[in-house]
Design a protein around this motif. Structure first.
Motif, mmCIF file in Angstrom:
data_model
loop_
_atom_site.group_PDB
_atom_site.id
_atom_site.type_symbol
_atom_site.label_atom_id
_atom_site.label_comp_id
_atom_site.label_asym_id
_atom_site.label_seq_id
_atom_site.Cartn_x
_atom_site.Cartn_y
_atom_site.Cartn_z
ATOM 1 N N GLY A 1 46.429 44.222 37.514
ATOM 2 C CA GLY A 1 45.049 44.057 37.078
ATOM 3 C C GLY A 1 44.231 43.224 38.042
ATOM 4 N N ALA B 1 45.569 50.200 36.572
ATOM 5 C CA ALA B 1 44.362 49.548 36.056
ATOM 6 C C ALA B 1 43.208 49.859 36.995
ATOM 7 C CB ALA B 1 44.554 48.045 35.944
ATOM 8 N N ALA C 1 42.277 42.307 35.136
ATOM 9 C CA ALA C 1 41.210 42.862 35.974
ATOM 10 C C ALA C 1 39.856 42.280 35.578
ATOM 11 C CB ALA C 1 41.189 44.376 35.851
ATOM 12 N N ARG C 2 39.598 42.169 34.274
ATOM 13 C CA ARG C 2 38.336 41.611 33.793
ATOM 14 C C ARG C 2 38.171 40.142 34.176
ATOM 15 N NH1 ARG C 2 35.478 44.209 29.715
ATOM 16 N NH2 ARG C 2 36.390 46.114 28.826
ATOM 17 N N GLY D 1 40.886 44.385 40.278
ATOM 18 C CA GLY D 1 39.622 43.674 40.259
ATOM 19 C C GLY D 1 39.197 43.197 41.624
ATOM 20 N N ASN E 1 33.042 45.162 34.381
ATOM 21 C CA ASN E 1 33.525 46.062 33.334
ATOM 22 C C ASN E 1 34.904 46.581 33.715
ATOM 23 O OD1 ASN E 1 33.591 47.568 31.003
ATOM 24 N ND2 ASN E 1 31.678 48.663 31.398
ATOM 25 N N SER E 2 35.561 47.164 32.748
ATOM 26 C CA SER E 2 36.873 47.751 32.974
ATOM 27 C C SER E 2 36.752 49.258 33.111
ATOM 28 C CB SER E 2 37.818 47.418 31.818
ATOM 29 O OG SER E 2 38.998 48.206 31.887
ATOM 30 N N GLU F 1 44.470 45.190 31.921
ATOM 31 C CA GLU F 1 43.017 45.269 31.813
ATOM 32 C C GLU F 1 42.395 43.876 31.718
ATOM 33 O OE1 GLU F 1 40.016 48.181 29.494
ATOM 34 O OE2 GLU F 1 41.346 47.002 28.200
ATOM 35 N N ALA G 1 38.959 48.786 37.751
ATOM 36 C CA ALA G 1 37.935 47.771 37.481
ATOM 37 C C ALA G 1 36.615 48.172 38.109
ATOM 38 C CB ALA G 1 38.370 46.413 38.022
#
Length: 301
Positions: A89, A57, A15-16, A93, A23-24, A12, A59
């Protein structure tokens, strides 16, 4: 549980950390252990266990009505074979960011390059069409295509329940039959059906060890079904032409296969990424049709 939680949090965070992600959508990591104990009326007895590890994950990119969401995941038998949390992640993203600022592209001809995630779904529908039960019921649009071309000559698709570390590998099938590797499609030509004992007898053939058990009686199905790579990478293909479309997602629930007495008609919605000279410049929607031997593909987005 602590290690799984830390793994999910790491995915997570990755990805952020992608520029454009706002946002996640969450991340998860899991582990399971299962297997089969089988005793049949003809005297077979056997058992096996198999582990499963998974990491995913999601995103969210953009803001307001322009927000977009995407994801990435990995599943393996051995935890050490999983892609790293950072890689999963980051990929989630980046996929979300690439969806931002869509615009409609003009109608026209374009070469289609399928993302590996999409290719898996398309091959999965082939598995349904060559399931012995569908052949026996005469409901498959490929029931009369054994030994005939159904793909480009460059296509080879295999199914191997003995593959080391394969997600669907097993020492025997749901009837206690040891199944070996199969060339499902070779040189674009359909080579076999997936058969258990019952469907094989109905078709006058021999089982090839593809029986699977769920909550009821055995039924035929694929194991480690694989579309083998060609000589050119997807990235290279995208560089070959100024007008190409890479389809990244499709809604498999919208797949409709018809034409029992003739070519199969497949209708599916797809989200695609157009490329110009090999460079991604937008996302969008279009209506595209293509024709393959025995199968017509049409899309409307």
């Amino acid at each position: 549980a602590k290690e799984l939680t830390e793994t999910a949090l790491a995915a997570e965070d990755a990805a952020r950390g992608v520029a454009g992600v706002t946002n996640s959508g969450g991340a998860s990591a899991g582990w399971s252990l299962g297997g089969l104990v089988l005793a049949t009326s003809d005297g077979f007895q056997g058992a096996y266990l198999v582990s499963r590890f998974g990491l995913s994950a999601s995103a969210i990119a953009g803001t307001g009505t322009g927000m977009e969401r995407d994801y990435d995941f990995d599943n393996k038998v051995y935890r050490g074979d999983l892609n790293s949390p950072a890689a999963i992640g980051r990929s989630a993203g980046e996929r979300a960011v690439r969806r931002l600022n869509p615009r409609k592209v003009p109608s026209g001809r374009a070469t289609v390059v399928y993302d590996p995630r999409v290719s898996v779904g398309l091959v999965g529908h082939l598995a349904g069409a060559i399931n012995g039960a569908s052949i026996a019921r005469k409901t498959s649009f490929l029931r009369d295509r054994m030994g005939q071309p159904v793909f480009s000559p460059a296509i080879r698709i295999t199914d191997d329940p003995t593959r080391p570390r394969g997600m669907a590998s097993r020492p025997f099938d749901g009837e206690g039959v040891a199944g070996g590797p199969l060339d499902v499609v070779s040189g674009g030509v359909l080579q076999t059906w997936f058969l258990d004992s019952a469907t094989a007898r109905e078709l006058g053939l021999q089982t090839n060890g593809r029986a699977a058990r769920g909550g009821g009686n055995p039924s035929p199905g694929a194991t480690n079904l694989t579309l083998l790579p060609g000589e050119q990478s997807p990235e290279f293909k995208l560089q070959l032409s100024a007008t190409r479309m890479q389809f990244r997602t499709l809604r498999l629930a919208d797949f409709q296969i018809a034409g029992a007495a003739g070519p199969g008609n497949i209708s599916v919605d797809r989200l695609h990424f157009p490329f110009a000279g090999g460079t991604l410049y937008a996302t969008g929607s279009a209506k595209q049709q293509s024709q393959a031997p025995g199968v017509a593909l049409s899309t409307s987005l």
